[in-house]
Design a protein around this motif. Structure first.
Motif, mmCIF file in Angstrom:
data_model
loop_
_atom_site.group_PDB
_atom_site.id
_atom_site.type_symbol
_atom_site.label_atom_id
_atom_site.label_comp_id
_atom_site.label_asym_id
_atom_site.label_seq_id
_atom_site.Cartn_x
_atom_site.Cartn_y
_atom_site.Cartn_z
ATOM 1 N N ARG A 1 35.433 42.328 45.384
ATOM 2 C CA ARG A 1 35.734 40.910 45.145
ATOM 3 C C ARG A 1 37.249 40.682 45.185
ATOM 4 N NH1 ARG A 1 36.478 36.771 41.421
ATOM 5 N NH2 ARG A 1 35.007 35.052 41.676
ATOM 6 N N GLU B 1 43.350 35.565 41.273
ATOM 7 C CA GLU B 1 41.989 36.051 41.040
ATOM 8 C C GLU B 1 41.828 37.488 41.547
ATOM 9 O OE1 GLU B 1 38.939 32.598 41.637
ATOM 10 O OE2 GLU B 1 40.729 32.189 42.849
ATOM 11 N N LYS C 1 48.921 35.261 38.428
ATOM 12 C CA LYS C 1 48.419 36.051 37.304
ATOM 13 C C LYS C 1 49.251 37.318 37.259
ATOM 14 C CE LYS C 1 44.560 33.722 36.455
ATOM 15 N NZ LYS C 1 44.570 32.650 35.587
ATOM 16 N N TYR D 1 34.098 44.873 41.587
ATOM 17 C CA TYR D 1 35.321 44.129 41.284
ATOM 18 C C TYR D 1 36.377 44.375 42.356
ATOM 19 C CZ TYR D 1 33.546 42.925 36.670
ATOM 20 O OH TYR D 1 32.802 42.417 35.645
ATOM 21 N N ARG E 1 43.915 34.116 47.455
ATOM 22 C CA ARG E 1 43.719 33.775 46.042
ATOM 23 C C ARG E 1 44.166 34.977 45.210
ATOM 24 N NH1 ARG E 1 37.695 31.406 46.549
ATOM 25 N NH2 ARG E 1 37.767 31.481 44.281
ATOM 26 N N MET F 1 39.265 38.230 47.645
ATOM 27 C CA MET F 1 40.156 37.190 47.106
ATOM 28 C C MET F 1 41.558 37.323 47.697
ATOM 29 S SD MET F 1 38.688 35.110 45.114
ATOM 30 C CE MET F 1 37.345 34.881 43.995
ATOM 31 N N ASP G 1 29.817 38.325 43.666
ATOM 32 C CA ASP G 1 29.429 37.652 42.422
ATOM 33 C C ASP G 1 27.975 37.961 42.064
ATOM 34 O OD1 ASP G 1 31.938 36.550 42.056
ATOM 35 O OD2 ASP G 1 31.406 34.613 42.934
ATOM 36 N N GLU H 1 43.125 39.801 38.877
ATOM 37 C CA GLU H 1 42.164 39.968 37.783
ATOM 38 C C GLU H 1 41.055 40.956 38.167
ATOM 39 O OE1 GLU H 1 40.902 35.970 37.025
ATOM 40 O OE2 GLU H 1 42.515 35.628 35.583
ATOM 41 N N CYS H 2 40.586 40.863 39.406
ATOM 42 C CA CYS H 2 39.522 41.769 39.858
ATOM 43 C C CYS H 2 40.016 43.204 39.954
ATOM 44 C CB CYS H 2 38.965 41.309 41.204
ATOM 45 S SG CYS H 2 38.032 39.772 41.097
#
Length: 198
Positions: free
Chosen positions: A104, A116, A173, A101, A113, A108, A88, A119-120
């Motif tokens: 991360r 998320e 997601k 990204y 997770r 995640m 972050d 998304e990364c």
């Protein structure tokens, strides 16, 4: 006292040399500590690498090289919550670096997770392997979704009313594949004709 003549001001030699030397010493020691941290990381001493990188960050909290080294050493130590925090910070400093990204997203994923993480990975599509990780996570989520629909009557009822909000409430997601609606050149003799893929 020995002095050096400058146009209008006479500065003692001892003061001048001390004044000019101190900042250079700090820069060198930061650079040397970072080199030592990278060497420690390469040799597998992740604790020493993290300590040295943190020393550099204590002096300069926005030092990208030190943050990257710290994130790598945290990753190798399986300290994934801290990897997310480091990623972050890296993204706050350079939001256009897809590797941050991906880092991360991997952290995640390791933390469970998955939404998320997807998304990364979606933000790091251009990196080798990111698209495969994204597809793998989406397939895995699809399997979980099927299991939940078969075994959880409350989720099944919620899903029947509004599938998107039911999935988002559980942290799922799903990313749409990027459109292949681009113009591709085709060559005929000496002219270029652009055709739309179908």
């Amino acid at each position: 006292m020995n002095t050096v003549g400058e146009d209008r001001v006479k500065v003692p030699v001892e003061c001048k040399s001390r004044r000019n030397r101190a900042p250079a010493r700090k820069r060198v020691s930061k650079r040397i500590r970072l080199i030592q941290a990278d060497a420690a990381l390469s040799s597998g001493d992740v604790k020493q690498a993290a300590t040295l990188a943190q020393q550099v960050l204590d002096e300069d909290s926005k030092h990208l090289g030190a943050l990257e080294t710290l994130a790598k050493s945290l990753w190798r130590s399986s300290r994934f919550n801290e990897v997310v925090a480091a990623a972050d910070k890296l993204l706050a400093l350079n939001p256009y670096e897809p590797g941050y990204y991906a880092l991360r997203g991997a952290a995640m994923q390791a933390l469970g997770r998955y939404g998320e993480a997807i998304e990364c990975f979606d933000r790091s599509r251009e990196l080798p392997g990111s698209l495969d990780s994204l597809r793998e996570l989406q397939d895995w989520q699809g399997g979980l979704l099927s299991e939940m629909l078969a075994s959880d009557p409350v989720f099944r009822a919620s899903y029947a009313q509004n599938a998107r909000s039911a999935c988002e409430a559980k942290g799922f997601k799903f990313i749409q594949e990027k459109s292949q609606d681009q113009w591709h050149p085709t060559q005929f003799d000496r002219t270029w004709s652009y055709t739309r893929p179908s």
